[in-house]
Design a protein around this motif. Structure first.
Motif: not given
Length: 365
Positions: A113-116, A122-132, A136-137, A139-146
């Protein structure tokens, strides 16, 4: 097919992957046939950042009953709601798009699962801070993202993501034009800045999947190459595979004809892959730096000069395993007899004889 192991996992990834950016124009029957051909020839890594929605359902059909044969690189930020590719950092749109991609591929999990396409801080800060990233994390806990990855063209942004300690994989643009030229939209960062990123990825066990290995085809034509000279697909692929951290190269495949030609890399003669011609037109700042091309081979004393240099550079970059890898070599820098063979053959004008003494002293031989 050659495979390389993902450091943060057990996956064995084919060195030749499948880029889907341009295959949509071929039509779904050709896409499905190309996917089948790739699987039959050992290709197992597929990047799904396509120019349109066409490859998803075609790949889903081709993969029926053999999901475990493929690793999908799915991008959280690539949006196909209108049928064509769009870029977004809106979380709700990302959720809808990823759900659609899973449905079309007929799968219930994502290998990577990639941050695209995060090219700006600024875009990196957004995806790290605004829930994206949190999504993904979860989904990883659920086993959907490896595994979690990032695609970027900007070394400084990739370094910040590495600082965050979130990556198993980095998709990055690697080719001689980007490494040795400041021309073009994606030739970001100087040669040493880019090499430092590759070495850090290997040191920290973050694999690299390579995009734009041919610089959008520009390197394959003397008229469009920034060097005024054409390289071959095989030279570009080998160049990327020789960089630290690289696991797979993802050429853009447009048809089975393209794929067949690319697959010929596996059986190509060494001279067809030899990119030492780069030494004749690489910029001054690249001179004196070993790029591990092994054009100096065969060494009369039996040293693997490129690998010795690579372990030295990685150890300097903080790779804790590099010293043990070096120690396991049958022939080490101290076995250099100073004959000058490698100095005379190095296209990047590295004084390898002197460097072997430097490496010998560093490792305490």
């Amino acid at each position: 097919m050659e495979y390389r192991k993902l450091p943060h996992g057990s996956e064995q990834i084919s060195v030749i992957g499948f880029g889907t950016s341009s295959i949509g124009a071929a039509g779904e029957r050709e896409i499905e046939a190309a996917m089948t051909m790739a699987l039959e020839n050992g290709v197992n890594y597929f990047d799904m950042a396509s120019a349109d929605a066409a490859p998803f359902s075609a790949f889903g059909r081709a993969l029926a009953g053999r999901r475990k044969d493929a690793y999908f690189q799915i991008h959280f930020g690539a949006n196909y709601e209108g049928g064509r590719y769009g870029w977004t950092t809106d979380l709700d749109t990302i959720k809808r798009s990823v759900d659609w991609q899973l449905s079309a591929l007929k799968t219930d999990y994502i290998d990577f699962g990639f941050l695209h396409c995060i090219d700006e801080e600024a875009d990196l800060r957004h995806v790290l801070q605004e829930g994206i990233l949190d999504h993904i994390l979860a989904l990883k806990q659920q086993g959907v993202v490896r595994h979690i990855g990032l695609s970027s063209h900007t070394p400084a942004v990739a370094q910040l993501a590495l600082d965050a300690g979130i990556l198993d994989m980095l998709m990055f643009s690697i080719n001689p034009a980007y490494d040795y030229s400041r021309e073009g939209e994606f030739a970001i960062g100087g040669v040493e800045e880019r090499q430092k990123l590759y070495r850090r990825c290997e040191a920290e066990g973050v694999g690299i999947s390579v995009m734009k290995a041919f610089s959008g085809g520009q390197l394959l034509d003397a008229g469009t190459s920034p060097f005024g000279r054409a390289l071959t697909e095989y030279q570009c692929i080998q160049y990327a595979l020789d960089k630290p951290g690289v696991l797979t190269v993802l050429p853009g495949v447009r048809s089975r004809e393209d794929l067949k030609r690319i697959l010929g890399f596996g059986n190509a003669a060494p001279e067809e892959k030899d990119y030492s011609v780069l030494g004749t037109f690489a910029p001054q700042e690249a001179a004196g730096a070993c790029v591990y091309c092994n054009h100096c081979q065969p060494c009369p004393a039996g040293l693997d000069v490129g690998l010795i240099n690579k372990y030295y550079d990685l150890s300097l970059a903080g790779d804790a395993l590099a010293k043990s890898h070096y120690a396991s070599l049958e022939k080490k820098a101290g076995d250099c007899v100073g004959c000058g063979h490698c100095d005379s053959r190095c296209p990047f004008h590295v004084r390898q004889g002197a460097r072997m003494q430097e490496i010998r002293a560093y490792f305490g031989e």
